[in-house]
Design a protein around this motif. Sequence first.
Motif, PDB file in Angstrom:
ATOM      1  N   ARG A  36       0.820  -1.213   0.000  1.00  0.00           N
ATOM      2  CA  ARG A  36       0.000   0.000   0.000  1.00  0.00           C
ATOM      3  C   ARG A  36       0.852   1.260   0.000  1.00  0.00           C
ATOM      4  O   ARG A  36       0.362   2.344   0.326  1.00  0.00           O
ATOM      5  N   SER A 111      -6.540  -1.378   8.605  1.00  0.00           N
ATOM      6  CA  SER A 111      -7.664  -1.024   7.744  1.00  0.00           C
ATOM      7  C   SER A 111      -7.577   0.448   7.344  1.00  0.00           C
ATOM      8  O   SER A 111      -7.816   0.816   6.182  1.00  0.00           O
ATOM      9  N   ASP A 114      -5.070   0.974   4.578  1.00  0.00           N
ATOM     10  CA  ASP A 114      -5.596   0.692   3.244  1.00  0.00           C
ATOM     11  C   ASP A 114      -6.322   1.910   2.675  1.00  0.00           C
ATOM     12  O   ASP A 114      -6.157   2.252   1.498  1.00  0.00           O
ATOM     13  N   ARG A 115      -7.104   2.581   3.486  1.00  0.00           N
ATOM     14  CA  ARG A 115      -7.828   3.771   3.023  1.00  0.00           C
ATOM     15  C   ARG A 115      -6.858   4.927   2.756  1.00  0.00           C
ATOM     16  O   ARG A 115      -7.034   5.700   1.827  1.00  0.00           O
ATOM     17  N   HIS A 118      -5.168   5.293  -0.628  1.00  0.00           N
ATOM     18  CA  HIS A 118      -5.946   5.831  -1.744  1.00  0.00           C
ATOM     19  C   HIS A 118      -6.311   7.297  -1.530  1.00  0.00           C
ATOM     20  O   HIS A 118      -7.173   7.830  -2.229  1.00  0.00           O
ATOM     21  N   ASP A 369     -12.921   2.156  14.355  1.00  0.00           N
ATOM     22  CA  ASP A 369     -12.833   2.437  12.918  1.00  0.00           C
ATOM     23  C   ASP A 369     -13.293   3.856  12.605  1.00  0.00           C
ATOM     24  O   ASP A 369     -12.715   4.533  11.739  1.00  0.00           O
ATOM     25  N   ASP A 373     -11.256   6.910  10.767  1.00  0.00           N
ATOM     26  CA  ASP A 373     -11.754   7.729   9.654  1.00  0.00           C
ATOM     27  C   ASP A 373     -11.527   9.206   9.924  1.00  0.00           C
ATOM     28  O   ASP A 373     -11.142   9.969   9.023  1.00  0.00           O
TER      29      ASP A 373
END
Length: 381
Positions: A36, A111, A114-115, A118, A369, A373
């Motif tokens: 990643r 997790s 991974d975000r 991008h 999570d 964010d």
Amino acid sequence: MTLTLDILDRLVGFDTISAKSNLELIDYVTDYLAERGFSVRRIGDPTGAKAGIYAETGPIGPGVLLSAHTDVVPVEGQPWSHDPFRLTREDDRVYGRGTTDMKGYIASVLSLADRAAHAKLKEPLKIVLSYDEEVGCVGIQQMLDQLTPLIGQPRACFVGEPTEMQVAVGHKGKAALRAVCHGQNGHSALAPQFVNALHLATDFLIELRTIQDDFAFNGARDDAYTIPYTTVHVGKLSGGMALNIVPDRAELTFEYRHLAVDRAEDILDRIQQAADRTARPYHTVWRGARIDVEQYNAYPGLNVSEDDPVVAYAQKLAQRTTTKVAFGTEAGFFEMLGIPTVVCGPGSMEGQGHKPDEYLSLQQLSVCDAMMDRILNDLKA
């Protein structure tokens, strides 16, 4: 939460009890982050059997640091009704060793990674994974020399030990000590002619209890803790070879967990004075009677002012109130580096940590999570 749960399933499947290697888990995480776009630096332990990781992505800058340990406590002798190294989901819980302490948090961090891969970031996302935390924060201490120049000065560090997602701003520091009591061998029929090392040890234990009582009744207090004062605890006493031999050696292992206001060096000096005071009366029998006190491990406490900007920042991200926790963490090491640090992670140490059928509620994982964010949104350009 699908990706987080998939990652947690992989993490729980690695048996990373502190007595074993964690390299399979580290290989998995290294590959995952490298795929990643993270730069990943492995930091091995002196034996080569274990390793930690420093990873980051994004532009050069302060950024935010997320920290966790990869080792877990043993399962032997515990009555598990689930395979401890296989993630099992029942209703709104996932069971497995480390789900709460603290692979659930690591899964949420990965997790997020991974975000972040991008997203266009204006600041870096930084990650530290350590080893051997469960045996006295040993791994992070071994990593620090290599880790310090890599980390830089993040504007916030989150250590993800289980706090039910509350923002923990404090915990006590701890030191582990060994006291070796030296007496004389002799035939038990003539026992009063010799210094019995077990007598030295038990007299010293009474001195330690007196110190504890003084902390409890006269010492500083912080009512944010379940036990609001500095504690002294004896965990093991051993000595002697046979009933008819006066023991010439006895050993105590003990600890103290101290409030920030009680300086570690002052406590250690007080303990040493107690050891000398205990041995002195025995010199009338034998001048060689003594108690050698050795501190063999320690980690710093955490004591963050409620006015520190990192507290408001963490509360905004976690959307929870502040607390202090009874257990120790690696947070004090980052605070010593001048990094604003709090402890905040999913699950309950009191409710699930170190217990058989350890579990993590999906609600807690979801809240974690959501915090990740918000961290990502804050780092985005």
